[in-house]
Write an enzyme that holds these catalytic residues in place. Structure first.
Site, mmCIF file in Angstrom:
data_model
loop_
_atom_site.group_PDB
_atom_site.id
_atom_site.type_symbol
_atom_site.label_atom_id
_atom_site.label_comp_id
_atom_site.label_asym_id
_atom_site.label_seq_id
_atom_site.Cartn_x
_atom_site.Cartn_y
_atom_site.Cartn_z
ATOM 1 N N SER A 1 0.843 -1.196 0.000
ATOM 2 C CA SER A 1 0.000 0.000 0.000
ATOM 3 C C SER A 1 0.874 1.240 0.000
ATOM 4 O O SER A 1 1.656 1.467 0.924
ATOM 5 C CB SER A 1 -0.893 -0.004 1.240
ATOM 6 O OG SER A 1 -1.414 1.300 1.445
ATOM 7 N N HIS B 1 -1.292 -1.250 -4.192
ATOM 8 C CA HIS B 1 -2.562 -0.962 -3.505
ATOM 9 C C HIS B 1 -2.653 0.548 -3.291
ATOM 10 O O HIS B 1 -1.776 1.164 -2.696
ATOM 11 C CB HIS B 1 -2.598 -1.717 -2.178
ATOM 12 C CG HIS B 1 -3.903 -1.625 -1.459
ATOM 13 N ND1 HIS B 1 -5.011 -2.362 -1.816
ATOM 14 C CD2 HIS B 1 -4.282 -0.878 -0.394
ATOM 15 C CE1 HIS B 1 -6.017 -2.070 -1.001
ATOM 16 N NE2 HIS B 1 -5.600 -1.167 -0.133
ATOM 17 N N ASP C 1 -4.893 3.586 -1.853
ATOM 18 C CA ASP C 1 -5.961 3.888 -0.886
ATOM 19 C C ASP C 1 -6.528 5.290 -1.095
ATOM 20 O O ASP C 1 -5.808 6.279 -0.983
ATOM 21 C CB ASP C 1 -5.401 3.800 0.537
ATOM 22 C CG ASP C 1 -5.165 2.367 0.972
ATOM 23 O OD1 ASP C 1 -6.113 1.559 0.903
ATOM 24 O OD2 ASP C 1 -4.027 2.055 1.383
ATOM 25 N N MET D 1 -9.252 8.023 0.308
ATOM 26 C CA MET D 1 -10.087 8.359 1.479
ATOM 27 C C MET D 1 -10.683 9.744 1.298
ATOM 28 O O MET D 1 -9.996 10.655 0.829
ATOM 29 C CB MET D 1 -9.226 8.360 2.747
ATOM 30 C CG MET D 1 -8.497 7.060 2.982
ATOM 31 S SD MET D 1 -7.491 7.179 4.468
ATOM 32 C CE MET D 1 -6.588 5.640 4.374
ATOM 33 N N HIS E 1 -8.528 0.990 -3.789
ATOM 34 C CA HIS E 1 -9.420 0.743 -2.646
ATOM 35 C C HIS E 1 -10.118 2.060 -2.301
ATOM 36 O O HIS E 1 -9.509 2.956 -1.712
ATOM 37 C CB HIS E 1 -8.558 0.218 -1.479
ATOM 38 C CG HIS E 1 -9.291 0.015 -0.196
ATOM 39 N ND1 HIS E 1 -8.639 -0.143 1.010
ATOM 40 C CD2 HIS E 1 -10.618 -0.072 0.084
ATOM 41 C CE1 HIS E 1 -9.529 -0.310 1.976
ATOM 42 N NE2 HIS E 1 -10.741 -0.259 1.442
ATOM 43 N N MET F 1 -12.313 4.270 -0.206
ATOM 44 C CA MET F 1 -12.949 4.449 1.111
ATOM 45 C C MET F 1 -13.692 5.775 1.048
ATOM 46 O O MET F 1 -13.294 6.764 1.673
ATOM 47 C CB MET F 1 -11.867 4.434 2.212
ATOM 48 C CG MET F 1 -11.300 3.050 2.460
ATOM 49 S SD MET F 1 -9.756 3.064 3.401
ATOM 50 C CE MET F 1 -8.596 3.265 2.056
ATOM 51 N N MET G 1 -11.260 -6.133 5.594
ATOM 52 C CA MET G 1 -10.434 -5.220 6.398
ATOM 53 C C MET G 1 -10.097 -5.909 7.720
ATOM 54 O O MET G 1 -10.992 -6.383 8.430
ATOM 55 C CB MET G 1 -11.181 -3.914 6.681
ATOM 56 C CG MET G 1 -11.376 -2.996 5.486
ATOM 57 S SD MET G 1 -9.875 -2.568 4.577
ATOM 58 C CE MET G 1 -8.887 -1.777 5.849
ATOM 59 N N ASP H 1 -6.423 -6.621 4.329
ATOM 60 C CA ASP H 1 -5.815 -5.286 4.386
ATOM 61 C C ASP H 1 -5.802 -4.796 5.826
ATOM 62 O O ASP H 1 -6.870 -4.627 6.434
ATOM 63 C CB ASP H 1 -6.636 -4.350 3.491
ATOM 64 C CG ASP H 1 -6.052 -2.948 3.367
ATOM 65 O OD1 ASP H 1 -4.955 -2.700 3.909
ATOM 66 O OD2 ASP H 1 -6.714 -2.111 2.715
HETATM 67 C C1 DX5 Z 1 -6.142 1.441 5.799
HETATM 68 C C2 DX5 Z 1 -5.719 1.130 4.377
HETATM 69 C C3 DX5 Z 1 -4.594 0.173 4.292
HETATM 70 C C4 DX5 Z 1 -3.302 0.620 4.927
HETATM 71 C C5 DX5 Z 1 -2.610 -0.618 5.437
HETATM 72 O O1 DX5 Z 1 -7.362 2.095 5.803
HETATM 73 O O2 DX5 Z 1 -6.814 0.607 3.656
HETATM 74 O O3 DX5 Z 1 -4.373 -0.225 2.936
HETATM 75 O O4 DX5 Z 1 -2.452 1.297 4.058
HETATM 76 O O5 DX5 Z 1 -1.517 -0.245 6.201
HETATM 77 P P1 DX5 Z 1 -0.746 -1.276 7.151
HETATM 78 O O6 DX5 Z 1 -0.266 -2.412 6.299
HETATM 79 O O7 DX5 Z 1 0.371 -0.452 7.693
HETATM 80 O O8 DX5 Z 1 -1.714 -1.725 8.210
HETATM 81 ZN ZN ZN Z 2 -6.435 -0.333 1.638
#
Ligand code: DX5
Ligand code: ZN
Length: 221
Positions: A7, A32, A34, A36, A65, A67, A138, A176
């Site tokens: 990620s 990956h 992310d 948000m 991903h 969110m 998750m 994840d």
């Molecule tokens: C959290 C993200 C993850 C995050 C994982 O909301 O969706 O993808 O980057 O990070 P680690 O591997 O550090 O838990």
């Molecule tokens: Zn993620």
């Protein structure tokens, strides 16, 4: 073979192209990405302009991903920006709109997936099992990297793997949050086929070693 999806939330974003090249050479399978919105999760990250720039500098598989609230508004834009897979949360809109969003992604020729927050039961994925290429479980509350892996999600992974065997055996099952060489074997044993890891890859100086340490930590289901 287990797939590794580092990620980039944990990467040095001022040097994103080099960071992604580093994990490509280190043997990663997906990037990956992310997204948000500060509403669906209490944090902001990156979005369309960053994805577009990243698409220009790598041919790696971009696993996006989302969110965000009501992803139906944006899924086609993420496809056009270069996503190889767009993943939406089942909690982010009504079941009708989730289905519509998945259909829009597929119509763009892009792979699609659904994600479940920790409090969401495996059954919430049932209506979409035959429609998706990937289901993401998750194993932390979404919004932040660097949290602890929730071992009580393993039962949900096992349930989803059982459900998929009957309906869509080719579907990937991704985890994840909190993946490390210690927690990865638990997820793999419970049926995960794709492991997301942020801090456990980008937090290490030697990314190739970090990736192989996670990948080789367990036996495939
Ligand atoms: C959290 C993200 C993850 C995050 C994982 O909301 O969706 O993808 O980057 O990070 P680690 O591997 O550090 O838990
Ligand atoms: Zn993620």
């Amino acid at each position: 073979m287990i797939k590794l999806a580092p990620s980039i939330l944990a990467a040095d974003l001022a040097h994103l192209a080099e960071e992604v090249e580093d994990i490509r050479r280190g043997g990663a399978d997906y990037v990956h990405f992310d997204v948000m919105d500060g509403v669906f999760v209490p944090n902001l990250s990156m979005g369309l302009p960053v994805l577009k720039s990243l698409r220009k500098c790598t041919d790696m598989f971009l696993d996006v991903h989302l969110m965000i609230e009501k992803p139906l508004r944006y899924v086609e834009h993420f496809c056009d920006a270069g996503a190889d897979l767009v993943n939406i949360h089942v909690e982010s809109d009504s079941p009708e709109n989730i289905r519509l969003a998945l259909e829009k992604i597929r119509a763009k020729g892009v792979k699609c997936g659904v994600t479940l927050k920790p409090a969401t039961p495996a059954e919430a994925a049932e209506p979409y099992l035959a429609l998706v290429d990937l289901i993401l479980v998750m194993t932390v509350e979404p919004g932040f990297g660097g949290q602890r892996f929730m071992t009580d999600m393993l039962e949900k992974l096992r349930a989803l793997r059982r459900m998929l065997r009957a309906v869509n055996p080719a579907c990937e099952l991704e985890v994840d949050g909190g993946i490390t060489p210690e927690t990865a074997p638990l997820a793999i044993e419970a049926g995960a086929s794709v492991l997301v890891a942020g801090s456990a890859v980008f937090g290490k100086a030697d990314r190739a070693k970090a990736i192989s340490d996670i990948r080789n930590s367990g036996t495939e289901w």
